[in-house]
Design a protein around this motif. Structure first.
Motif, PDB file in Angstrom:
ATOM      1  N   PHE A 218       0.968  -1.182  -0.112  1.00  0.00           N
ATOM      2  CA  PHE A 218      -0.155  -0.140  -0.076  1.00  0.00           C
ATOM      3  C   PHE A 218       0.781   1.355   0.014  1.00  0.00           C
ATOM      4  N   ASP A 219       2.010   1.107   0.418  1.00  0.00           N
ATOM      5  CA  ASP A 219       2.893   2.371   0.249  1.00  0.00           C
ATOM      6  C   ASP A 219       3.339   2.763  -1.000  1.00  0.00           C
ATOM      7  N   TRP A 220       2.879   2.057  -2.023  1.00  0.00           N
ATOM      8  CA  TRP A 220       3.123   2.636  -3.649  1.00  0.00           C
ATOM      9  C   TRP A 220       2.405   3.825  -3.653  1.00  0.00           C
ATOM     10  N   SER A 221       1.372   4.014  -2.972  1.00  0.00           N
ATOM     11  CA  SER A 221       0.425   5.238  -3.038  1.00  0.00           C
ATOM     12  C   SER A 221       0.836   6.093  -1.884  1.00  0.00           C
ATOM     13  N   ASP A 222       0.716   7.210  -2.041  1.00  0.00           N
ATOM     14  CA  ASP A 222       1.138   8.301  -0.944  1.00  0.00           C
ATOM     15  C   ASP A 222      -0.283   8.945  -0.426  1.00  0.00           C
ATOM     16  N   ALA A 223      -1.513   8.329  -0.790  1.00  0.00           N
ATOM     17  CA  ALA A 223      -2.713   8.768  -0.408  1.00  0.00           C
ATOM     18  C   ALA A 223      -2.652   8.773   1.006  1.00  0.00           C
ATOM     19  N   ARG A 224      -3.257   9.608   2.089  1.00  0.00           N
ATOM     20  CA  ARG A 224      -3.452   9.840   3.391  1.00  0.00           C
ATOM     21  C   ARG A 224      -4.659   9.417   3.773  1.00  0.00           C
ATOM     22  N   ALA A 225      -5.667   9.176   3.052  1.00  0.00           N
ATOM     23  CA  ALA A 225      -6.978   8.790   3.219  1.00  0.00           C
ATOM     24  C   ALA A 225      -7.537   7.886   2.134  1.00  0.00           C
ATOM     25  N   TRP A 226      -8.237   6.790   2.546  1.00  0.00           N
ATOM     26  CA  TRP A 226      -8.664   5.818   1.365  1.00  0.00           C
ATOM     27  C   TRP A 226     -10.270   5.831   1.769  1.00  0.00           C
ATOM     28  N   PRO A 227     -10.948   5.564   0.526  1.00  0.00           N
ATOM     29  CA  PRO A 227     -12.605   5.548   0.798  1.00  0.00           C
ATOM     30  C   PRO A 227     -12.769   4.359   1.652  1.00  0.00           C
ATOM     31  N   GLY A 228     -12.226   3.080   1.553  1.00  0.00           N
ATOM     32  CA  GLY A 228     -12.568   2.125   2.240  1.00  0.00           C
ATOM     33  C   GLY A 228     -11.476   1.598   3.411  1.00  0.00           C
ATOM     34  N   PRO A 229     -11.855   0.482   4.143  1.00  0.00           N
ATOM     35  CA  PRO A 229     -10.856   0.098   5.443  1.00  0.00           C
ATOM     36  C   PRO A 229      -9.838  -0.620   4.661  1.00  0.00           C
ATOM     37  N   HIS A 230      -8.889  -0.698   5.673  1.00  0.00           N
ATOM     38  CA  HIS A 230      -7.672  -1.585   5.388  1.00  0.00           C
ATOM     39  C   HIS A 230      -8.084  -3.216   5.684  1.00  0.00           C
ATOM     40  N   ILE A 231      -7.647  -4.283   5.020  1.00  0.00           N
ATOM     41  CA  ILE A 231      -8.268  -5.482   5.314  1.00  0.00           C
ATOM     42  C   ILE A 231      -7.741  -6.116   6.627  1.00  0.00           C
ATOM     43  N   ASP A 232      -6.485  -5.629   7.152  1.00  0.00           N
ATOM     44  CA  ASP A 232      -6.191  -5.961   8.365  1.00  0.00           C
ATOM     45  C   ASP A 232      -6.677  -5.201   9.861  1.00  0.00           C
ATOM     46  N   SER A 233      -7.459  -4.101   9.354  1.00  0.00           N
ATOM     47  CA  SER A 233      -8.066  -3.503  10.426  1.00  0.00           C
ATOM     48  C   SER A 233      -9.260  -4.462  11.356  1.00  0.00           C
ATOM     49  N   ILE A 234      -9.411  -5.578  10.966  1.00  0.00           N
ATOM     50  CA  ILE A 234     -10.433  -6.577  11.450  1.00  0.00           C
ATOM     51  C   ILE A 234      -9.380  -7.723  11.975  1.00  0.00           C
ATOM     52  N   GLN A 235      -9.564  -8.063  13.242  1.00  0.00           N
ATOM     53  CA  GLN A 235      -8.901  -8.965  14.013  1.00  0.00           C
ATOM     54  C   GLN A 235      -9.667 -10.258  13.560  1.00  0.00           C
ATOM     55  N   PRO A 236      -9.133 -11.308  13.206  1.00  0.00           N
ATOM     56  CA  PRO A 236      -9.599 -12.581  12.803  1.00  0.00           C
ATOM     57  C   PRO A 236     -10.359 -13.187  14.108  1.00  0.00           C
ATOM     58  N   ALA A 237      -9.416 -13.054  15.065  1.00  0.00           N
ATOM     59  CA  ALA A 237     -10.055 -13.582  16.394  1.00  0.00           C
ATOM     60  C   ALA A 237     -11.417 -12.936  16.945  1.00  0.00           C
TER      61      ALA A 237
END
Length: 908
Positions: free
Chosen positions: A623-642
Motif C-alpha cells: 500500500f505504500d506505493w500510493s502516498d494517499a493519506r485517506a482511502w475510501p474503504g478500510p484496510h483489510i487488516d483492520s479486522i482481527q480474525p479472532a
C-alpha cells in the motif's frame, strides 16, 4: 580613408613569391568607437560613420565587410543584414580594423538570442516570423532613451518581446510619427552619412527620387510621444520577467516551471507565445476597460479579423502583435500563467481563456486547446489538463493523469506506450485488498468494481479505445458498462482520491518488477481443468467434506482465482462469474474449511511447479506505493480474525450484524473469512426481528387509525406499507372506530398551525423535510400552509422567483440566471453552505444529503451562470480543499445581497 570620406583602398594588399596579390585584411582605423554593451550592430555602425563623417558604405568597406553589389543582370543586391548574424571571418576583420573585442561584436547581433527568443536562418541572415514571434525587420524604441544616449538602439528593441521601457516606465513606440512607418524596417542608407536618432525611412512623395538617393523622413524620434505605464504594474512585471530570460547568457539554462520541473529558455518563450496567442484569440473590448486611454488607443483592433466573405483572415496571435500595447497585454496574461508558483494556480489563471473558447462554441478537449494555441511544452499541457480536470470524464482523467500532481498527454505511439507490459502485471480483477480500500461505502458491487478498476489501471498514458483494453484482460463486459461504473465513481465524493491512487499505482507498476506474469497464467490456466475428480475426492476425504460435483466446480473456480487472481474463466465449463454463479461461489469461499483450503492451496502450487513457474502463488502490491493519506474503504487488516471468530462462531451473529458490530462492510468480512477460513458458519439462534416482523407488529387498529386520521394516508397506502390486504386494513380501521372518508371529498389533516408556522418560518425548514416527518406528501403540506395563510417561501420557485408583486427584486444582472430554474433558491443556499467546508463530503453530511446530489446542484448552478465557481478539492483529507474562483467570490457577495432583498420582499 580620411574623415571626409575620400576613396582610398581600405584593404592592404601584399605580393607573394609567385607575384600574385592577396588580401591582407582591413587596416586599423585611426579613430575608434567602442560599442555600448547591449547595443545593436547597425546602431554602432551608424554612430561610427557619423563620428567619422563618412558614408556608411565607406565604413563598411573599411572594416572588411561586403557592401551592396550588382547581380549579373545589373540589379542591385542589398547588403546583408549584419544585425541578424555575422560570419566568424567578418567578426575577425571588424575586430582587426576597430580593435573591438570579438565576443562583444558577437553579442551585438540577434544570433545571441537564436534558439532562445528567436529562430534564425543563419545562411540567409533572416528571422523566422512563424516561430517565437520573430520580427522580420523593424524595431520599437523609447524616445527618452534615444535622447539620453545620442541615438543608440539596444539590440533587445529588435525583439517582439520588448514592449516597455523599464527605465522610463513608458510603452515603446511602434512607428515614426513623421512618416507612420515602422522604424528601421527599410534598408540602411549606404550612400549617406547617417544621422543617429532620426528616422531613415525614405519619403514616398510622388515625383521624388527613389532607392538609395530618395529623400529621408529625418524625423527626430526623441520627440515622439508615448503613454506612461507608471501605474501599470502588470506591464512592468511582464517586461521584467522577459528581460530576466533575455539576460541569461547560457541558452540551455534551466528555468523552474510550475510543475516543479525545469524548462529551457526557449521552452519558456514557446509557452509564453502559446498562452499570449490564446489571450488574443478570446480578447474582448471590455477586457481593456481598466487600461489607460492612451494605451487603449495604441492597442489596435480587438477580435478576429474577417474577410469579405466572413472568413477569418488570420488567427490573432499567429504572428507577433504589431503594437507594443497589444503585446504588453497578451504577454502579461501569459506571464501570470507561465510564472505561477504551482500548477493549480496556473490552471486557475488560464481557466478564463478556456471558458471563453467554450462560449464561442469551440470544441474543447485536452488536445484541441493547446493545438489551437500552437507549439507548447509538457508543462503548459499539464496546466491546460488541470484546468480541464473538472470537465473531463473519469476515464479521460485517468488517461491524462489529471488527478496527479503532474498531468500529461499519453504517447501517440501505441506500440511504445507500455500498456501491453502493464497488462501482463495485472490480474483480470483488481487485488481484493486494494479494491476493498478503493471502493466507496455504497453504490458499487464488489465484483464489478474489481473488474472495472483493474481495467482502469491500463488507462493512464494510453490512447487506445476501451474495447481494446478490455480485450487485453479478457473482461466479460462491454466498454459501456465500464464507462457507467466510472461515471458513478466520478460522481461519488471519493472519486478524486480513487483516480489519484489508480494513476499512482499504474506508474509504480510500470517501474516495478512484478513477480507474477498474469498474462501467462491466464493463457496457461484459463482453459484447462485445474481439479481432477480423483484429486477432489481425495482432498475432501482428508478434510472431512462431502465431495459433490457442484462443489468441485466451485473449488476449481477457487483454484483459478488463486492462480490468475480472478475467478473468471473465458472458456466453459466455468466461464465468467455471473450473478447466478457468484452467490454460491461466495458462500463456498467464506464457508471453506481450513484443512480443505490448505489442500487447495497445495494443489495450486503444484500446478505452478508442473509448468515450471518459479513464482509466488499470490502477490499484492504494498500500500505504500500510493502516498494517499485517506482511502475510501478500510484496510483489510483492520479486522482481527479472532474478534470476527468470536462474533460469528461464539455469538453466532449473521454476517451483516458482525459487519455492523465491527463498523465495516460485508465485503470486508468476506475477504477476512477467505484469508482466514473458519469453516461453515452456524445459523444464529432464535428468531430474528426482520422487517416482516416489524410490519406485522404495526398491523394494529391503533396504528392504522393514526396513519389514516392524523397522517392522512389512504387505505391503499397503508396496505402497501404494511404488505397487507386492503380489506384487512379496512376491517382493523373499523375496529378502531375510524370513519372512512367519502370518495372524492378533500382530505382533512390535523396539523398544529403554530407548530407548522414555527417549523416553516422560524426554523426555515423546507416543505419536503416537514412532509417526511409527518409521513405526508410535500404538496399536501404546501396546500395546508397556504390554507393557513402562511407566506409562501419560494424554496422551489421557478422563473418568477425574483418577481414579487410584479416588481423585480434587486440583484446583480449577471447572477439572475441562477435564480430562474426550478429549485434555484435551494441550490444557492446549499452552495453558500458548501463553501464553509473543505470538501463536498463534509458539507453533504451537514446538509444530510448525498454528496452526488450536492455536486450535481453546484454543477447546475455553474451551468446556469456559465462560469466556474469552485476549484474542486483534491481528495477528502482537506489537504487541497475546495476554493472559490475569482468569479465565485463575486457570486457569494452578490448572492447574499440578493437573498437579503428576496427575504425582505417576501416578508420572511
Amino acid at each position: 580613408m580620411n574623415a571626409a570620406g575620400d576613396h582610398k583602398p581600405a584593404i592592404e594588399m601584399i605580393t607573394s613569391h609567385d607575384g600574385e596579390l592577396h588580401n591582407a585584411g582591413p587596416r586599423v582605423l585611426p579613430i575608434r568607437l567602442t560599442p555600448v554593451p547591449g547595443e545593436a550592430f547597425d546602431s554602432w555602425l551608424e554612430r561610427y560613420a557619423a563620428r567619422l563623417q563618412a558614408r556608411l558604405v565607406d565604413l563598411v568597406e573599411a572594416i572588411g565587410l561586403a557592401g551592396p553589389t550588382k547581380t549579373h543582370d545589373g540589379h542591385s543586391r542589398p547588403a546583408p543584414n549584419w544585425t541578424v548574424a555575422l560570419r566568424p571571418v567578418e567578426i575577425d576583420r571588424i575586430a582587426r580594423a576597430t580593435r573591438v573585442d570579438v565576443e562583444l561584436l558577437g553579442s551585438m547581433t540577434l544570433q545571441r538570442y537564436d534558439g532562445m527568443a528567436v529562430r534564425l536562418d543563419l545562411q540567409r541572415r533572416q528571422v523566422s516570423r512563424y516561430q517565437l514571434w520573430g520580427r522580420g525587420s523593424g524595431s520599437r524604441y523609447c524616445p527618452a532613451c534615444l535622447a539620453e544616449t545620442g541615438g543608440r538602439w539596444p539590440l533587445t528593441w529588435r525583439l517582439s518581446w520588448s514592449f516597455c521601457c523599464l527605465r522610463h516606465h513608458v510603452l515603446l513606440v511602434d512607428q515614426c510619427p513623421g512618416c507612420r512607418r515602422t522604424t528601421r524596417s527599410t534598408r540602411p542608407q549606404m550612400l549617406r552619412i547617417p544621422e543617429p536618432g532620426r528616422c531613415s525611412a525614405p519619403t514616398l512623395e510622388p515625383g521624388r527620387a527613389v532607392g538609395a538617393f530618395a529623400d529621408r523622413c529625418r524625423f527626430e524620434l526623441a520627440r515622439s510621444d508615448t503613454p506612461s505605464v507608471d501605474a501599470a504594474d502588470w506591464c512592468l512585471d511582464a517586461q521584467t520577467f522577459v528581460n530576466r530570460l533575455l539576460d541569461r547568457t547560457d541558452k540551455a539554462a534551466a528555468v523552474s516551471a510550475a510543475d516543479g520541473t525545469t524548462l529551457s529558455i526557449a521552452e519558456v518563450f514557446a509557452d509564453l507565445k502559446a498562452v499570449a496567442g490564446g489571450v488574443l484569440t478570446v480578447l474582448r473590448g471590455e477586457d481593456l476597460d481598466h487600461l489607460p486611454q492612451a494605451v487603449v488607443e495604441q492597442f489596435g483592433t480587438v477580435g478576429v479579423a474577417r474577410g469579405p466573405e466572413g472568413r477569418r483572415v488570420q488567427r490573432p496571435g499567429f504572428m507577433a502583435p504589431r503594437t507594443a500595447a497589444r503585446m504588453a497585454f497578451a504577454v502579461s496574461k501569459a506571464v501570470e500563467v507561465v510564472g505561477a508558483p504551482d500548477i493549480d494556480t496556473a490552471a486557475e489563471r488560464v481557466g478564463w481563456i478556456i471558458d471563453r473558447m467554450r462560449r464561442r462554441g469551440l470544441a474543447i478537449s485536452p488536445t484541441s486547446v493547446t493545438r489551437s494555441w500552437g507549439p507548447s511544452t509538457r508543462v503548459l499541457q499539464a496546466i491546460v489538463l488541470r484546468a480541464l480536470d473538472t470537465t473531463l470524464r473519469p476515464s479521460d482523467r485517468l488517461r491524462y493523469r489529471t488527478a496527479t500532481p503532474r498531468p500529461e498527454y499519453p504517447q501517440s505511439d501505441s506500440t511504445a506506450d507500455g500498456i501491453d507490459a502493464r497488462a501482463a502485471k495485472l490480474p483480470q480483477q483488481l487485488w481484493p485488498a486494494w479494491a476493498l480500500r478503493l471502493m466507496p461505502a455504497s453504490g458499487h458491487h464488489f465484483l464489478t468494481f474489481r473488474r472495472v478498476t483493474s481495467t482502469a489501471l491500463l488507462l493512464p498514458g494510453c490512447r487506445r479505445h476501451l474495447s481494446a483494453l478490455l480485450a487485453l484482460l479478457g473482461q466479460p463486459f462491454p466498454w459501456q458498462t465500464f464507462d457507467h461504473v466510472m461515471r458513478k465513481l466520478g460522481r461519488s465524493g471519493d472519486g478524486d482520491t480513487v483516480l489519484g491512487i489508480l494513476s499512482a499505482l499504474a506508474s509504480r507498476l510500470d517501474d516495478a518488477q512484478v513477480p507474477i506474469d498474469y498474462r501467462r497464467r491466464r493463457r496457461l490456466f484459463g482453459s484447462t481443468e485445474l481439479l481432477a475428480e480423483s484429486l477432489w475426492k481425495a482432498s475432501c476425504a482428508r478434510a472431512g467434506v462431502v465431495a459433490t460435483e457442484g462443489k468441485r466446480r466451485l473449488a476449481e473456480r477457487y483454484l483459478l482465482e488463486l492462480l490468475t487472481g480472478s475467478p473468471d474463466s473465458p472458456h466453459p465449463p466455468l466461464g465468467p462469474l455471473t450473478k447466478k454463479t457468484g452467490v454460491p461461489y461466495a458462500a463456498f469461499c467464506i464457508s471453506l474449511r481450513p484443512a480443505l483450503a490448505e489442500l487447495l492451496r497445495v494443489a495450486a502450487e503444484q500446478q505452478l511447479a508442473d509448468h515450471g513457474l518459479a513464482e509466488p502463488l499470490v502477490w499484492e502490491p504494498p500500500f505504500d506505493w500510493s502516498d494517499a493519506r485517506a482511502w475510501p474503504g478500510p484496510h483489510i487488516d483492520s479486522i482481527q480474525p479472532a474478534e470476527l471468530q468470536r462474533l460469528l462462531l461464539d455469538e453466532r451473529k449473521p454476517l451483516s450484524q458482525a459487519a455492523a458490530a465491527l463498523g465495516t462492510s460485508m465485503d470486508h468480512v468476506r475477504l477476512v473469512l477467505i484469508r482466514h477460513p473458519m469453516g461453515p458458519l452456524q445459523p444464529p439462534q432464535g428468531p430474528l426481528r426482520s422487517q416482516r416482523t416489524v410490519r406485522r407488529a404495526n398491523l394494529t387498529p391503533e396504528y392504522i387509525a393514526y396513519r389514516y386520521e392524523q397522517c392522512g394516508w389512504s387505505y391503499q397506502r397503508i396496505a402497501k406499507d404494511l404488505r397487507a390486504h386492503r380489506d384487512l386494513v379496512r376491517q382493523l380501521a373499523a375496529l378502531a372506530g375510524v370513519t372512512s372518508r367519502p370518495t372524492g371529498r378533500s382530505l382533512r389533516y390535523h396539523i398544529d398551525p403554530k407548530w407548522l408556522a414555527e417549523q416553516y418560518l422560524v426554523q426555515r425548514r423546507n416543505l419536503v423535510d416537514i412532509a417526511a416527518e409527518l409521513g405526508m406528501y410535500p404538496g399536501t403540506v404546501g396546500r395546508i400552509a397556504q390554507r393557513l395563510g402562511l407566506p409562501r417561501r419560494p424554496l422551489m420557485a421557478g422563473s418568477n422567483l425574483l418577481h414579487v408583486g410584479g416588481q423585480r427584486v434587486a440583484c446583480a444582472e449577471w447572477i439572475r440566471p441562477a435564480f430562474n430554474r426550478r429549485g434555484a433558491l435551494l441550490r444557492v443556499e446549499r452552495f453558500l453552505t458548501l463553501i464553509e467546508y473543505p470538501t463536498y463530503k463534509e458539507a453533504a453530511k451537514t446538509l444530510n444529503i448525498p454528496g452526488t446530489t450536492l455536486s450535481s446542484q453546484v454543477l447546475q448552478l455553474e451551468r446556469d451562470l456559465g462560469v466556474w465557481l469552485l476549484v474542486r478539492a483534491k481528495g477528502s483529507t482537506g489537504q487541497h480543499p475546495l476554493r472559490l474562483t475569482r468569479t465565485g467570490r463575486r457570486f457569494v457577495r452578490e448572492a447574499h445581497k440578493a437573498l437579503a432583498n428576496l427575504r425582505a420582499a417576501y416578508g420572511s
